[in-house]
Structures are given as structure tokens and as C-alpha cells.
Design an enzyme around this catalytic site. Structure first.
Site, PDB file in Angstrom:
ATOM      1  N   ASN A  57       0.960  -1.154   0.318  1.00 39.96           N
ATOM      2  CA  ASN A  57       0.062   0.185  -0.039  1.00 39.96           C
ATOM      3  C   ASN A  57       0.834   1.341   0.125  1.00 39.96           C
ATOM      4  O   ASN A  57       0.550   2.144  -0.565  1.00 39.96           O
ATOM      5  CB  ASN A  57      -0.978   0.073   1.132  1.00 39.96           C
ATOM      6  CG  ASN A  57      -2.181  -0.824   1.174  1.00 39.96           C
ATOM      7  OD1 ASN A  57      -2.170  -1.440   0.077  1.00 39.96           O
ATOM      8  ND2 ASN A  57      -2.813  -0.998   2.387  1.00 39.96           N
ATOM      9  N   ARG A 378     -11.289  -4.174 -14.193  1.00 42.98           N
ATOM     10  CA  ARG A 378     -10.193  -5.345 -13.834  1.00 42.98           C
ATOM     11  C   ARG A 378     -10.899  -6.782 -13.827  1.00 42.98           C
ATOM     12  O   ARG A 378     -11.966  -6.913 -13.542  1.00 42.98           O
ATOM     13  CB  ARG A 378      -9.808  -5.036 -12.330  1.00 42.98           C
ATOM     14  CG  ARG A 378      -9.158  -3.606 -11.844  1.00 42.98           C
ATOM     15  CD  ARG A 378      -8.604  -3.380 -10.913  1.00 42.98           C
ATOM     16  NE  ARG A 378      -8.494  -2.178 -10.198  1.00 42.98           N
ATOM     17  CZ  ARG A 378      -7.519  -1.377 -10.441  1.00 42.98           C
ATOM     18  NH1 ARG A 378      -6.281  -1.744 -11.155  1.00 42.98           N
ATOM     19  NH2 ARG A 378      -7.200  -0.154  -9.738  1.00 42.98           N
ATOM     20  N   HIS A 438     -15.663   3.215 -14.887  1.00 47.55           N
ATOM     21  CA  HIS A 438     -15.559   2.539 -13.768  1.00 47.55           C
ATOM     22  C   HIS A 438     -16.790   1.694 -13.313  1.00 47.55           C
ATOM     23  O   HIS A 438     -16.871   0.894 -12.333  1.00 47.55           O
ATOM     24  CB  HIS A 438     -15.039   3.778 -12.705  1.00 47.55           C
ATOM     25  CG  HIS A 438     -14.614   2.886 -11.303  1.00 47.55           C
ATOM     26  ND1 HIS A 438     -15.218   2.830 -10.198  1.00 47.55           N
ATOM     27  CD2 HIS A 438     -13.493   2.089 -10.975  1.00 47.55           C
ATOM     28  CE1 HIS A 438     -14.679   2.213  -9.222  1.00 47.55           C
ATOM     29  NE2 HIS A 438     -13.531   1.670  -9.784  1.00 47.55           N
ATOM     30  N   TYR A 472     -12.562  -9.341  -1.710  1.00 49.87           N
ATOM     31  CA  TYR A 472     -13.256  -8.187  -1.380  1.00 49.87           C
ATOM     32  C   TYR A 472     -14.600  -8.422  -1.386  1.00 49.87           C
ATOM     33  O   TYR A 472     -15.479  -9.224  -1.721  1.00 49.87           O
ATOM     34  CB  TYR A 472     -13.104  -7.423  -2.866  1.00 49.87           C
ATOM     35  CG  TYR A 472     -11.781  -6.907  -3.350  1.00 49.87           C
ATOM     36  CD1 TYR A 472     -10.801  -7.543  -2.711  1.00 49.87           C
ATOM     37  CD2 TYR A 472     -11.545  -5.867  -4.306  1.00 49.87           C
ATOM     38  CE1 TYR A 472      -9.348  -6.985  -3.112  1.00 49.87           C
ATOM     39  CE2 TYR A 472     -10.581  -5.286  -4.404  1.00 49.87           C
ATOM     40  CZ  TYR A 472      -9.263  -5.969  -4.030  1.00 49.87           C
ATOM     41  OH  TYR A 472      -7.975  -5.454  -4.387  1.00 49.87           O
ATOM     42  N   ARG A 568     -14.019   2.887   4.624  1.00 52.09           N
ATOM     43  CA  ARG A 568     -12.809   2.212   4.654  1.00 52.09           C
ATOM     44  C   ARG A 568     -11.456   2.831   4.748  1.00 52.09           C
ATOM     45  O   ARG A 568     -10.404   2.367   5.623  1.00 52.09           O
ATOM     46  CB  ARG A 568     -12.557   0.926   3.552  1.00 52.09           C
ATOM     47  CG  ARG A 568     -11.623  -0.021   3.739  1.00 52.09           C
ATOM     48  CD  ARG A 568     -11.382  -0.831   2.396  1.00 52.09           C
ATOM     49  NE  ARG A 568     -10.355  -0.255   1.600  1.00 52.09           N
ATOM     50  CZ  ARG A 568     -10.720  -0.165   0.350  1.00 52.09           C
ATOM     51  NH1 ARG A 568     -11.816  -0.892  -0.448  1.00 52.09           N
ATOM     52  NH2 ARG A 568      -9.897   0.539  -0.680  1.00 52.09           N
ATOM     53  N   HIS A 596     -15.499  -3.187   0.469  1.00 52.19           N
ATOM     54  CA  HIS A 596     -15.214  -2.495  -0.859  1.00 52.19           C
ATOM     55  C   HIS A 596     -16.618  -1.834  -1.367  1.00 52.19           C
ATOM     56  O   HIS A 596     -16.591  -1.155  -2.428  1.00 52.19           O
ATOM     57  CB  HIS A 596     -14.489  -3.458  -1.912  1.00 52.19           C
ATOM     58  CG  HIS A 596     -14.368  -2.833  -3.045  1.00 52.19           C
ATOM     59  ND1 HIS A 596     -14.860  -3.177  -4.422  1.00 52.19           N
ATOM     60  CD2 HIS A 596     -13.210  -2.187  -3.634  1.00 52.19           C
ATOM     61  CE1 HIS A 596     -14.396  -2.555  -5.312  1.00 52.19           C
ATOM     62  NE2 HIS A 596     -13.401  -1.769  -5.072  1.00 52.19           N
TER      63      HIS A 596
END
Length: 693
Positions: A57, A378, A438, A472, A568, A596
Site C-alpha cells: 500500500n 479489472r 468505472h 473483496y 474503509r 469494498h
């Protein structure tokens, strides 16, 4: 009586210091990840994994956020942030917090994790701690597998300082010529394709650079190795693509990916033991200043601990979890089940394979399906979703795939998928100039037995990625509702053609209607509160940064509307500030799964309105991306989503609470009390959804 609006009391202006700094807020998120690694109640190898996640991260934070800020400062484009800090102040503060966290990370590894691993028979050792037999085994390994791929690069009058690629681990070596007594600097790159930690004997590991360092004499034959030190650089790796380019986006992106390797250095990591002379040389050659140097008690690059976390020691990991397959009946058609009613799936608690993936695969093989349209942001390297789309195209169905090439750090994979899909006969679209696509959408057009066409849709909060769907936490709505079908069809026409539609029946779509739609609903809660009707705002998201939305939430708090926010990561809102945000609570949950999903719930006078979708409350999501939220109309499903947020906000749940000064505090159980782990609770609880036979 008529009242002149100008005579109405004006609400007090919102204070200038009402926003927290987003960069520091992100670092505090990563601090919460580190606190999981420090938590002795968690399984040991999961703590190791959290150490690895923290390191990865932080790498991305420097490559993107710090690098972007430095670039804007260098080009004169940086402006004061919403938090009131000047760019230079932000960089300075970011450096201070990052230094502190990196030291804490190294200390956790050294003082807590290493001893705990040793107690379980897993050792991570430096070279001189290995047994002679282990060193001999590694000497053979070095000769056979490592030595052939090493390339020592010396620096002298004929050889300039070599280019150091981003995130590569290197050895800085000082060698002396015994004949002339001259000393020279050399760089040896640690091969990135070899394991980060080499197994010397079963469950005993040593860093790869230690093995190389022990054999430097074989690389510099006839020379004396005076000293050697590990170092690592982080470079700017955020992509800069001019969307208004005459050549194809695909080719421009490939060119930019090559250029990414040569971005400026934003961080230099060195081991604490490095000598002043070598550090001065690196600092000079890499053009970094003191604030960009991070000294840590090695080894460096602890992102490589993921391989240790993957060891086959199930007793040191979370207990196995098998997702539920009850969301859709296994013995009936997926289309008949969705026709009967909307299905809300909650991953990873609901199996992705038997719901979303099954829908796409069944659509690909169903002769009554005429067309499939889908967005891909993705996906995995061996994606069954992509395979199904290609099979559908090869079977003669119309298949349209909107591929987002600029999904950060997945660009290469998406280029490969785009070309593979095109080869199979799919219509591949790269979305809009200036906007990332997205949203998570799938549309299936099917001719029913009565000859009518029906549209089946999936609108999700997460990617079509079977592997991450097991890690997720995300929601998805499977529906055959005609209004949703009409909306999703219109949105795909907007994505692939020249439609300018901006209003929908059951969707809110960025960049046109999403922010205004949310703010309008926040204002409606304020009106309900003032009229004495039930009012409550509940939000679950990854990040909350957008100032317009935050200001609307402040106004709601001032009007007495309770606001519960489950976030989050980043949160720029200051909760609990008297006179500003007294009614706002902010919680964060981190754990086994990555939270998520995005959920937006409004009490709406007693008839709750609940939305799920792809959008976080950030500028990039609301202004520079195509995002979609869908309203959930089934009462039981709405109640469950609201109850889930209420559970996260409950004081009996293991979570972090945000204070108005930006401090996150983890809930601690009282004596004799056990806090609820919300993810474990969801894994163990009986499914709230029943599926009619």
C-alpha cells in the site's frame, strides 16, 4: 403572511478548517492495516500478510499520491488543498507520518512477528544466522539459479551511474582494487523474478539479497569487497495520458507504460546500517533530498512477506470459508430465478462463481440470448468471464465490451484482454475521452419462449474478477426489471455511441446526475427533519473526500439529521465537531475481507431509499469517471442493507472511530466483553435471503 426571503435568518457559514487532509487520512488508513499486523489475537500468518499489505500500500501511495503532488509542485500547478495546507506543508507532514509508520512497521516485524514465527518453527534469518549446511545449499543455489542472471554495474569515468528502476531492490557495493588501492562503486540489482525470501531448509528462509551479498566475491573477482548495503527507490508511476491524441489510445498507453519506468525518484529506502559515504553518493546520483530518505532496520521490501503468509500452515491462518450457493437455485434456470424477483448478492459471503459468473456463462451458452454487453475495469489473468464473452461472440451473439485501459496498474493486462476479445469477434470500446469507465454493468438481451425480448442486468459495486471476489466485500443486483433494463441499455448506448442521455429511472450516473442526486437526497432528509418526519443518512464507501457532499452532510448534521458513515479508507470529513458535525459518526472496519461495497441509504420519511453501485465520494469518481448507482426496491433487501450499516456503527462491533482531529481509535472491549467481528458474524449467520423453490 409573505416573508421576504432576504429577511430569513441565514445559516452560519461553514468553517474554513472543516476538512481533514486527504493524504494524511490515507496514511492513517494504512496505519489501521498495520494495527491488524500488530494484533496478537489474529492468526499469525494473517498478521504477516497485513505487514505485506501495508508495505505494498505504501509503495503505491508514494508512486501515485506523493509523486503526483511533487510533480504538480514542480510544474507550478499545485494549489492549496481543501484542508488549508499548502503543498509543501502536505509533503512535509506526509513525510513525517510515513517515516513514523515505516519505523513502526519494521519494529513490528523485528520485535513481534519474527519471534512469533520462530515459536511456530518458521524462521526468517540473515545469512550469518544460517547453519553451515544451509549456507552450503544456498551456495549451490546461487551458482545454478542466481549467478547467471546477475549483472554488476560499476561506476567509473567510463561507466555512468546506472538507471535504478522503480521498486527494484539493489545492493550498493564498494570494491577496492588491491593493485591500485582505488575504490569504486558498483550496483547489483536483486532479480525481481526470484523469490523474495529463499528457503534454506524447510521453513527456514533468508532474504535473497543476503545470498547475493555473501557471494559478491564471485561477481568482483580479484577485487576486495569493502562494504555493501541494500537500497530501494520508488519512482513516480502514475500515468500521464493525453486523451485528446490523434493516435490510438492503445498505442499511446503502451508508450506511456514504457516511460513510467523512468519517472523521478520520490523515495529512497536504505538499511539503517548504510555508511554516510554510500548514502551521500546515492543521494547525489538519484537527486533526492533528506526528506525523501527513509532509513529502516532491514530487510527492505517487506511486501515480499506475502510468500511467507502463503505457507501451507492452515492452523496459522483464518479458518476455511466456503461461500454460500443459496442466492440462486442450482436446479433452476438463472433467468427464471431473476425473472421472478430481484436478487441481491453479497460477496464473498455469496459465491461469485454461482451467481455473477454463472449468469455470464449461461448467457454465453444459451441459444435464446442474442446479445451481451459488459464493462470490464479489472479482471483476473485466467478470467472465466472473458472466456465466456469470447465464446458468446464466436457463437454468433452480439458481444460489446467496454474495457477501461487506464485501470491503474492493470493497464498491461487490460491491453492484452482487449486485443484477445477483439480477435474473438467482440466489439471492444475504450470508453470516453477524459473519463474512466468505472461502473460495473452487464446487460443480457434474451428472446423468451413467447418471442418477446427481455433484458437481464447485473449492477455491482466490485469488478468482474473471480479471484478478488473471494477477498473483496461487494454487492451486486441481478434484475430483470424493465426500468433497469431500459436504463442500462441507455447507459451502454451512451458509452458506445453518441447518446447524451443524463436522466434515468433507477440509476444515478456520474459525471452528470450522481453528485446532484445524492446532494438532493441529503437536502430532502433535512427537509424531512424540519417537518418532523423520520430522517437518517447512512453511507458505506471506500473514501469520502468530495467537498460538496461533505458540506451537504454538515448541513444535515446542523439540522439534526443523524448521519452514519462507514468508510474503509480516506475520510476528509471531521465528525463530532460541536456546531458543525455533532450528529455525524464515522466508523471503519478492516479485517479478513477488503470492505469494498458502496451503499447509500436515506430514511426518506419512513420509506427508505437505498442505492448501491460503483462510486466513491471522491472528485475523480463524481467528475472524471462513468459511475452508476442503482436503487434497491425490494423492502427486505433494503432493510438488510440498512441493518448491515447499523451493525457496523454499533459500539459492540470491532471497528475504528474517527475523531474530529483526524485520529482513529480502535474500539477496545470492556473486561469480560467480546467485540463482534462483523465479517465473522456474516460468515456464521444464517442466510437472511430465502430462495423459493
Amino acid at each position: 403572511m409573505t416573508v421576504n426571503p432576504g429577511q430569513l435568518p441565514q445559516p452560519a457559514a461553514l468553517p474554513d478548517d472543516r476538512f481533514l487532509d486527504r493524504e494524511e487520512s490515507w496514511l492513517r488508513f494504512n496505519q489501521r492495516v498495520l494495527e491488524l499486523a500488530e494484533d496478537p489475537s489474529l492468526p499469525l500468518l494473517e498478521r504477516v500478510r497485513f505487514l505485506s499489505i501495508f508495505a505494498s500500500n505504501l509503495d503505491e501511495f508514494f508512486m501515485v499520491r506523493v509523486a503526483g503532488l511533487a510533480r504538480r509542485m514542480a510544474t507550478g500547478l499545485a494549489v492549496q488543498s481543501a484542508s488549508g495546507r499548502q503543498p509543501r506543508e502536505i509533503l512535509q507532514r506526509t513525510g513525517e507520518v510515513a517515516h513514523e509508520l515505516m519505523q513502526r512497521h519494521a519494529a513490528c516485524f523485528r520485535d513481534a512477528i519474527l519471534p512469533a514465527l520462530a515459536e511456530e518453527g518458521i524462521d526468517i534469518l540473515r545469512w550469518d544466522q544460517l547453519a553451515e549446511t544451509e549456507q552450503e545449499s544456498l551456495r549451490r543455489l546461487f551458482r545454478d539459479r542466481i549467478y547467471p542472471v546477475l549483472t554488476p554495474l560499476v561506476v567509473d569515468s567510463a561507466h555512468p551511474f546506472p538507471y535504478i528502476s522503480g521498486l527494484s531492490l539493489n545492493l550498493a557495493v564498494i570494491v577496492r582494487d588491491p593493485e591500485t588501492d582505488a575504490t569504486m562503486f558498483a550496483r547489483v540489482k536483486v532479480p525481481p523474478l526470484l523469490p523474495r525470501f529463499i528457503e534454506a531448509s524447510p521453513d527456514r528462509f533468508t532474504p535473497l539479497e543476503d545470498v547475493i551479498a555473501a557471494h559478491l566475491g564471485q561477481l568482483f573477482v580479484g577485487m576486495e569487497v569493502v562494504e555493501h548495503h541494500a537500497f530501494r527507490v520508488t519512482r513516480n508511476q502514475d500515468l500521464e495520458i493525453d486523451d485528446d491524441i490523434s493516435e490510438g489510445l492503445l498505442q499511446a498507453l503502451e508508450r506511456e507504460l514504457l516511460r513510467r519506468r523512468f519517472g523521478p525518484v520520490v523515495r529512497l529506502e536504505v538499511e539503517e546500517s548504510i555508511s554516510d559515504g554510500v548514502l551521500d553518493l546515492l543521494t547525489s546520483e538519484l537527486a533526492v533530498d533528506e526528506g525523501q530518505i527513509y532509513r529502516v532496520d532491514g530487510p527492505l521490501d517487506l511486501g515480499g512477506l506475502a510468500s511467507i503468509a502463503d505457507l501451507d500452515r492452515p492452523e496459522l491462518k483464518y479458518p476455511p470459508f466456503v461461500p454460500s450457493k443459496d442466492a440462486l437455485p442450482e436446479d433452476a434456470s438463472v433467468f427464471s430465478a431473476i425473472r421472478e424477483r430481484d436478487v441481491l448478492v453479497h460477496h464473498p459471503y455469496d459465491s461469485f462463481t454461482t451467481t455473477v459468473q454463472r449468469l455470464i456463462e449461461d448467457a454465453a451458452s444459451d441459444p435464446q440470448v442474442l446479445a451481451i454487453k459488459q464493462t470490464l475495469y479489472r479482471t483476473s489473468g485466467d478470467s472465466p468471464i472473458v472466456d465466456a464473452l469470447m465464446s458468446a461472440a464466436e457463437a454468433g451473439k452480439q458481444v460489446v465490451v467496454v474495457v477501461e485501459l487506464k485501470a491503474r496498474f492493470d493497464e498491461r493486462a487490460n491491453i492484452a484482454w482487449a486485443r484477445k476479445l477483439e480477435t474473438a469477434g467482440c466489439h471492444v470500446v475504450y470508453g470516453f475521452v477524459g473519463l474512466k469507465t468505472h461502473c460495473k454493468l452487464a446487460l443480457i438481451v434474451r428472446q423468451e419462449s413467447d418471442g418477446q425480448l427481455r433484458r437481464y442486468c447485473h449492477i455491482g459495486t466490485g469488478n468482474y474478477h473471480p479471484k478478488t471476489a473471494r477477498l473483496y466485500e461487494d454487492f451486486g443486483l441481478l434484475t430483470a426489471d424493465p426500468e433497469v433494463g431500459e436504463d442500462v441499455s441507455a447507459l451502454f448506448n451512451h458509452l458506445t455511441g453518441y447518446s447524451r442521455q443524463s436522466s434515468y429511472n433507477r440509476l444515478l450516473v456520474a459525471p452528470h446526475s450522481l453528485r446532484p442526486g445524492l446532494v438532493q437526497r441529503i437536502e430532502h432528509e433535512i427537509e424531512n427533519r424540519r417537518a418532523g418526519h423520520p430522517a437518517h443518512i447512512r453511507i458505506k464507501c471506500n473514501s469520502l473526500v468530495d467537498e460538496v457532499v461533505i458540506d451537504a452532510l454538515y448541513r444535515a448534521s446542523r439540522a439534526g439529521v443523524p448521519v452514519d458513515i462507514w468508510v474503509r479508507g480516506i475520510c476528509a470529513l471531521r465528525p463530532g465537531v460541536p456546531g458543525l458535525s455533532d450528529m455525524i459518526r464515522v466508523r471503519s472496519v478492516l479485517g479478513r475481507f477488503l470492505e469494498h461495497s458502496r451503499v447509500f441509504a436515506f430514511e426518506n420519511g419512513g420509506e427508505p431509499e437505498v442505492w448501491i453501485g460503483s462510486a466513491d465520494l471522491m472528485h475523480r469518481n463524481l467528475d472524471r469517471r462513468v459511475e452508476a448507482l442503482v436503487t434497491v426496491t425490494d423492502r427486505a433487501q433494503r432493510d438488510e442493507l440498512i441493518s448491515l450499516i447499523d451493525l457496523a456503527m454499533d459500539d459492540g462491533t470491532d471497528a475504528w472511530t474517527l475523531d474530529g482531529d483526524g485520529t482513529w481509535t480502535r474500539h477496545r472491549p470492556k473486561p469480560g466483553e467480546t467485540l463482534r467481528d462483523i465479517q465473522t458474524h456474516l460468515m456464521k449467520s444464517r442466510r437472511w435471503r430465502t430462495v423459493d423453490a
